[in-house]
Structures are given as C-alpha cells and as structure tokens.
Design an enzyme around this catalytic site. Structure first.
Site, short mmCIF file in Angstrom:
data_model
loop_
_atom_site.label_atom_id
_atom_site.label_comp_id
_atom_site.label_asym_id
_atom_site.label_seq_id
_atom_site.Cartn_x
_atom_site.Cartn_y
_atom_site.Cartn_z
N ALA A 1 0.90 -1.16 0.00
CA ALA A 1 0.00 0.00 0.00
C ALA A 1 0.93 1.20 0.00
O ALA A 1 1.51 1.54 1.03
CB ALA A 1 -0.90 0.00 1.23
N TYR B 1 -13.87 5.57 -2.64
CA TYR B 1 -13.09 4.34 -2.73
C TYR B 1 -13.37 3.58 -4.04
O TYR B 1 -12.65 3.73 -5.01
CB TYR B 1 -13.29 3.45 -1.49
CG TYR B 1 -12.17 2.46 -1.43
CD1 TYR B 1 -11.01 2.74 -0.72
CD2 TYR B 1 -12.20 1.28 -2.17
CE1 TYR B 1 -9.92 1.86 -0.75
CE2 TYR B 1 -11.13 0.41 -2.22
CZ TYR B 1 -10.00 0.70 -1.49
OH TYR B 1 -8.93 -0.15 -1.54
N VAL C 1 -10.27 -2.77 7.72
CA VAL C 1 -9.65 -2.81 9.06
C VAL C 1 -8.84 -1.54 9.23
O VAL C 1 -8.57 -0.83 8.26
CB VAL C 1 -8.72 -4.04 9.22
CG1 VAL C 1 -9.49 -5.34 9.25
CG2 VAL C 1 -7.67 -4.06 8.12
N VAL C 2 -8.41 -1.29 10.47
CA VAL C 2 -7.62 -0.09 10.72
C VAL C 2 -6.15 -0.40 10.40
O VAL C 2 -5.53 -1.25 11.05
CB VAL C 2 -7.74 0.35 12.19
CG1 VAL C 2 -6.97 1.64 12.42
CG2 VAL C 2 -9.20 0.53 12.57
N THR C 3 -5.64 0.25 9.38
CA THR C 3 -4.20 0.17 9.07
C THR C 3 -3.76 1.58 8.72
O THR C 3 -4.59 2.48 8.58
CB THR C 3 -3.90 -0.75 7.85
OG1 THR C 3 -4.47 -0.14 6.68
CG2 THR C 3 -4.42 -2.15 8.03
P1 NAD Z 1 -0.38 -1.06 5.43
O1 NAD Z 1 -0.20 0.40 5.28
O2 NAD Z 1 -0.75 -1.61 6.76
O3 NAD Z 1 0.96 -1.83 4.97
C1 NAD Z 1 1.59 -1.53 3.75
C2 NAD Z 1 2.85 -2.36 3.62
O4 NAD Z 1 3.48 -2.01 2.37
C3 NAD Z 1 3.91 -2.07 4.71
O5 NAD Z 1 4.55 -3.28 5.04
C4 NAD Z 1 4.90 -1.14 4.01
O6 NAD Z 1 6.22 -1.19 4.53
C5 NAD Z 1 4.86 -1.70 2.60
N1 NAD Z 1 5.28 -0.76 1.57
C6 NAD Z 1 4.72 0.43 1.23
N2 NAD Z 1 5.39 0.98 0.19
C7 NAD Z 1 6.37 0.11 -0.14
C8 NAD Z 1 7.40 0.10 -1.13
N3 NAD Z 1 7.52 1.08 -2.01
N4 NAD Z 1 8.25 -0.94 -1.15
C9 NAD Z 1 8.16 -1.96 -0.25
N5 NAD Z 1 7.19 -2.02 0.68
C10 NAD Z 1 6.31 -0.99 0.73
O7 NAD Z 1 -1.42 -1.49 4.30
P2 NAD Z 1 -2.69 -2.47 4.29
O8 NAD Z 1 -3.88 -1.69 4.70
O9 NAD Z 1 -2.39 -3.75 4.95
O10 NAD Z 1 -2.84 -2.71 2.73
C11 NAD Z 1 -2.26 -3.81 2.05
C12 NAD Z 1 -3.18 -4.20 0.91
O11 NAD Z 1 -4.42 -4.65 1.48
C13 NAD Z 1 -3.50 -3.06 -0.04
O12 NAD Z 1 -3.60 -3.56 -1.34
C14 NAD Z 1 -4.88 -2.62 0.45
O13 NAD Z 1 -5.63 -1.97 -0.54
C15 NAD Z 1 -5.47 -3.96 0.81
N6 NAD Z 1 -6.66 -3.89 1.70
C16 NAD Z 1 -6.63 -3.13 2.83
C17 NAD Z 1 -7.79 -3.03 3.59
C18 NAD Z 1 -7.84 -2.19 4.84
O14 NAD Z 1 -8.93 -1.94 5.36
N7 NAD Z 1 -6.70 -1.76 5.36
C19 NAD Z 1 -8.95 -3.74 3.23
C20 NAD Z 1 -8.91 -4.55 2.10
C21 NAD Z 1 -7.77 -4.60 1.32
#
Ligand code: NAD
Length: 401
Positions: free
Chosen positions: A142, A236, A274-276
C-alpha cells in the site's frame, strides 16, 4: 543504548513515534492466533511484498508460524536512531525475526522500495540462494508513490471521479464529525493511481520470477483489494483507488490463466475493512469503520487482519485447498462485513452520526484504540511509564546496487 520514554505523537492519520514494546506485543498476539489457526506445517517458500504491517504482516506471520513456511519479506520502513524511534513496521519485524530465530526458522527481510530494480534483483538473488522454489507470493503493498524504471514518479491519490464529493468523515485531528469535500481527479491522477496501486507491478514481479526459473510447480499468488459500502464508494470503489483495484483484479484474472497451466493460480482477495495506516488515510473510511465495527462486534462477527488471513489460508490458500471465488474470480473475505443485515444496520445509523452520537452509534473508541495500537500504543500489558530501548537492530539483507 538509547533508552527513551516513548509517547504517541499523532498527526492526523499517522504517529511520528512508535513504541517498540507495544509493537512487539502486537506481533506476539498475532503469532499466537496464527499458531492456533494453522497446522504448523504444509507451506514451503513464501515471498511477502509489504511484510511489515497490516495485511502483509499478518500474511507473513500466518505463513511462517501457522504453516511452517520459509519466508522472504520486503517492506519500506524507517530505522531508529539513538534519538528517534523507527517506524512501527520496523519494530514489528524486529519481534517477528526474534521469534522466528528462536525456533530456527528461515526468514529474511529486505527493507527497500519494492518497485525498484535494485530490490527486485536482490529478491531474485535471495530466492536463488535460500528460498527456491517459490510456492506463494503475497502482494500487499500500500504505497503512496512509485518511481518506475525510467525514473518517472507516479503518485496515488484518493479522489472521486467526474464530480466533486462531499460526505461525512472524521476529522482525526479534532475527533469530530465533519463534511469532507474533495475535487474530482484529473485523467493524469487516475492514470497515476493505477500505476501505483494497479496490477502492473504485481505482473512485473511474476514475469521476473518466472523468467528466472524460481516458481515452483503449482505456484500461487494473491493480492489484496477492497470493495466496501455505498458510504465510501464515491471515494473508494468508484474513485481513483477503485480504478486501480479494478486493474489489479483484471491482472489477477490474466495471471491466473497463465499460472493455471502449471497447476497454480492467481487470485485477488477482497478483504474486510480494518484499521491500518493505509486505510486510516482514506476520507470517510475511519468513520465507516467505526460504525461497522460497532455493528460487527454486536453480532460477534468482528475480525482484524490476522483473523482474516488465518481464514484465507484455512479456507482458500492452505495446502490442498482450492480457493472459492465469486463470479469475478475474487476470494471474498469481506463476506461478513458485506452481510445485508450488517450493512443495513450501518445505513440505519449513518445519517444520525454526529459529534454527540459518535460514541453511542459507532465504535469510535475501538477505532481509536486500533489506530493507536498500530504504532504500539494502548497495548495491554505494556508499561508506558518506563523508558525503552528504541535503537533496536534488524538484520536485513543487503540491497544490490
Ligand atoms: P499497510 O499500510 O498496513 O501496509 C503496507 C505495507 O506495504 C507495509 O509493510 C509497508 O512497509 C509496505 N510498503 C509500502 N510501500 C512500499 C514500497 N515502495 N516498497 C516496499 N514495501 C512498501 O497497508 P494495508 O492496509 O495492509 O494494505 C495492504 C493491501 O491490502 C492493499 O492492497 C490494500 O488496498 C489492501 N486492503 C486493505 C484493507 C484495509 O482496510 N486496510 C482492506 C482490504 C484490502
């Protein structure tokens, strides 16, 4: 040694500090759930892109501690110094490495830009040396921007398409409910967001690893996406990020056709909100999450990243499992969030949510706690009144120049 008192320094949707002990406790909690949720063996070599936080971290922990995988992770985190804490993802991995090492597990981390050729080359070298053949690649980046091979910088934006948007949102700085306004994206902004968060880079990874002969027979890959409710759709799913996710999902279908010839496959899993750090930055999402958490907790349906990913492995990706998909080839881990009665209950409350009703109609307290916990704060059992060592080392794979 650099023992400091660490306090949260929250600015909107990030904290400038992270608490090492709190992050470590979060990882131990997830590892416990991962161990309980898996057989302890059955998965071989795994590559996780985005391994330090959120869904990627939970994928890593589930694979390693729930299924005995040997894992290579890639993340983009800031290391600590004598005076400053590192980012939460750094401390998460310090603890994950400590636990893995104590059990003699093969686990390495590359801290660098996953979009770059240098990191891609380094991954290839590591896989050749220690982690071949690769059975599973989890794509969980992300990222706010991507610098491509030619040095062009692409930025990801969170904007509506076509018309400007106003809608209910949280002001995370002032803890109030506000009307957020956003101007529509330009064509360049849409294309740029697709470049960063669409499927191009995922495809590049698979092509590279296949050319290098690193994929196991039956190799599988999964990337994560989100759909969500009507309340967040303008920003979104029908916004710039939604275009990127459509591209990611279409890429998953193409990759699946190619990989299934060797008995493997590619899937996009639609995960629950989820909260991220990534989701907290999206207007309207924190407010929606607070509302849906309340409803899901009332019905005992609530899940965080680790519960979702344990379910992903147990029901879809684990040994011997064939993923169940919707008619667009997507795994639906958001099934509970999207249950009609859950969504109806959110809709019923939505119009009445304001500063006065926030705590009654939503789980804002739960959202806030999850948010603070992302950075290692408000974690049960952690003594925040004592100084802690912030300059914690993480043994990293050297990146090839
Ligand atoms: P997050 O912000 O918690 O984690 C992102 C991760 O990506 C981290 O480990 C970070 O170090 C890494 N990262 C970011 N840029 C980078 C780069 N250039 N090179 C290497 N690593 C890099 O994100 P998240 O919310 O877990 O999202 C991950 C995926 O899950 C995304 O595709 C997001 O759309 C999807 N998703 C998230 C949710 C949500 O509610 N958070 C819901 C459904 C799907």
């Amino acid at each position: 040694m650099a023992e400091l008192m660490v306090e949260p320094r929250i600015r909107g949707f990030i904290s400038l500090t992270a608490h090492p002990e709190g992050c470590a406790a979060n990882v131990r909690r997830q590892v416990k759930i991962a161990r309980a949720g898996g057989p302890g063996e059955g998965v071989g070599n795994v590559l996780v892109l985005g391994s330090s936080q959120g869904y990627g971290l939970s994928s890593l922990l589930t694979a390693v501690f729930g299924y005995g995988a040997r894992a290579l992770g890639v993340c983009f985190e800031k290391e600590p110094s004598e005076e400053k804490t590192g980012t939460a993802g750094w401390y998460n991995l310090v603890e994950a490495h400590r636990l893995a090492e104590a059990e003699g597990r093969a686990f390495s981390t590359i801290n660098g830009d996953a979009f770059s050729d240098e990191v891609k080359r380094t991954v290839v070298r590591e896989l050749k040396g220690r982690f071949r053949p690769l059975e599973l690649l989890v794509y969980s980046l992300a990222a706010p921007r991507r610098v491509d091979r030619e040095g062009v910088v692409w930025n990801s934006t969170l904007k509506p398409l076509g018309e400007s948007y106003t809608g209910k949102a949280f002001d995370l700085r002032h803890h109030t409910v506000i009307d957020a306004a956003l101007e529509p994206a330009t064509d360049d902004e849409i294309a740029s967001t697709v470049k960063v968060m669409g499927g191009e880079d995922w495809r590049d990874w698979i092509s590279l690893l296949r050319e290098e002969g690193l994929l196991a027979q039956g190799f599988r890959t999964v990337a994560y996406s989100y759909i969500g409710p009507e309340q967040t759709a303008e920003i979104y799913r029908r916004g710039t990020i939604g275009k990127a996710k459509e591209h990611l999902e279409a890429t998953g279908i193409q990759l699946n056709t190619e990989l299934s010839a060797d008995g493997g496959g590619a899937w996009v899993s639609i995960n629950k909100g989820v909260v991220t750090q990534a989701s907290s930055a999206i207007p309207a999402v924190p407010l929606y999450l607070s509302a849906v958490f309340k409803v899901m907790k009332e019905r005992e349906l609530h899940e965080g990243t680790i519960e979702q990913i344990v379910r992903l492995f147990r029901d879809h990706l684990g040994p011997g499992k064939t993923p169940t998909t919707d008619n667009e080839h997507r795994i639906r881990l958001d099934d509970l969030e999207m249950l009609p009665d859950v969504q109806a209950a959110v809709v019923e409350r939505w119009a009445d949510i304001n500063d006065e009703t926030l705590h009654e109609l939503t789980d804002y307290a739960g959202f806030r706690r999850d948010f603070e916990q992302l950075f290692g704060f408000s974690v049960d059992g952690v003594d925040y009144s004592v100084p802690t060592e912030v300059n914690r080392a993480l043994e990293l794979v050297a990146i090839e120049k």
